[in-house]
Design an enzyme around this catalytic site. Structure first.
Site, PDB file in Angstrom:
ATOM      1  CB  SER A  45     -20.463  16.094 -60.916  1.00  0.00           C
ATOM      2  OG  SER A  45     -20.137  17.392 -60.990  1.00  0.00           O
ATOM      3  CE1 TYR A  77     -26.395  16.804 -60.396  1.00  0.00           C
ATOM      4  CE2 TYR A  77     -24.287  17.508 -59.855  1.00  0.00           C
ATOM      5  CZ  TYR A  77     -25.112  16.744 -60.523  1.00  0.00           C
ATOM      6  OH  TYR A  77     -24.687  16.808 -61.648  1.00  0.00           O
TER       7      TYR A  77
END
Length: 193
Positions: A45, A77
């Site tokens: 990401s 994350y």
């Protein structure tokens, strides 16, 4: 992006988003090498830019963060996505000269069921916002497909893609020493060393 621990006692996000990819890839590596031209695609990401790796926290808590608040879960994350990019970088270094290449990528902001366990009233604004501004799952798959199928990417093994193009990574994601140390710690945590 969930609190809790894996069955093996790792933080959920770290265990699922990094160690799971790491272990599965290493378990399949000999077969991939034996098949000739192979590609390994790691979905990361753009949020890896916010990530870091604190080896003290990793060693003492088997997790990337120490808290369980929404902020901590978000940062776990981001940290795990940096781990994905670092893993891809070190994997490419170790695969140099073989017929296996690897790539990490940002698929875009995709309308998925990531928040499916959030209570409905918190999820509703996200659902509305995602329908208006996020990519569909089909749109979000395009960079993965590009990395898997595009001819001529072999010289770019270890690199990071976004929107079907080569993209820049954070300074931390270009740190070969950090990538190597993460590899060694991940091997130890998976019982491979």
């Amino acid at each position: 992006m969930e609190a809790g621990k894996t069955e093996d006692g790792f933080g959920m996000t770290f265990g699922v988003s990094h160690l799971g990819h790491f272990l599965l890839t290493l378990l399949l590596l000999d077969r991939l090498k034996a098949t000739g031209q192979s590609r390994i695609i790691i979905v990361s990401s753009k949020l890896h830019h916010l990530g870091s790796v604190d080896f003290n926290t990793l060693n003492t808590h088997r997790e990337l963060v120490t808290g369980q608040s929404l902020w901590h879960l978000f940062m776990a994350y981001c940290h795990s996505k940096l781990c994905n990019v670092l893993f891809t970088r070190e994997l490419a270094n170790r695969l140099e000269g073989s017929s296996v290449t690897c790539y990490s990528l940002h698929p875009g902001v995709v309308a998925t069921e990531l928040g499916r366990n959030i209570n409905f009233w918190m999820r509703l604004p996200i659902l509305i916002f995602s329908k208006l501004f996020f990519l569909t799952p089909e749109g979000g798959a395009q960079t993965t497909l590009h990395c898997a199928l595009q001819e001529g990417l072999e010289p770019l093994s270890g690199r990071y893609f976004s929107f079907c193009s080569l993209s820049k990574v954070s300074d931390k994601a270009r740190d070969d020493g950090l990538a190597k140390k993460l590899w060694e710690v991940s091997e130890r945590m998976c019982g491979l060393s």
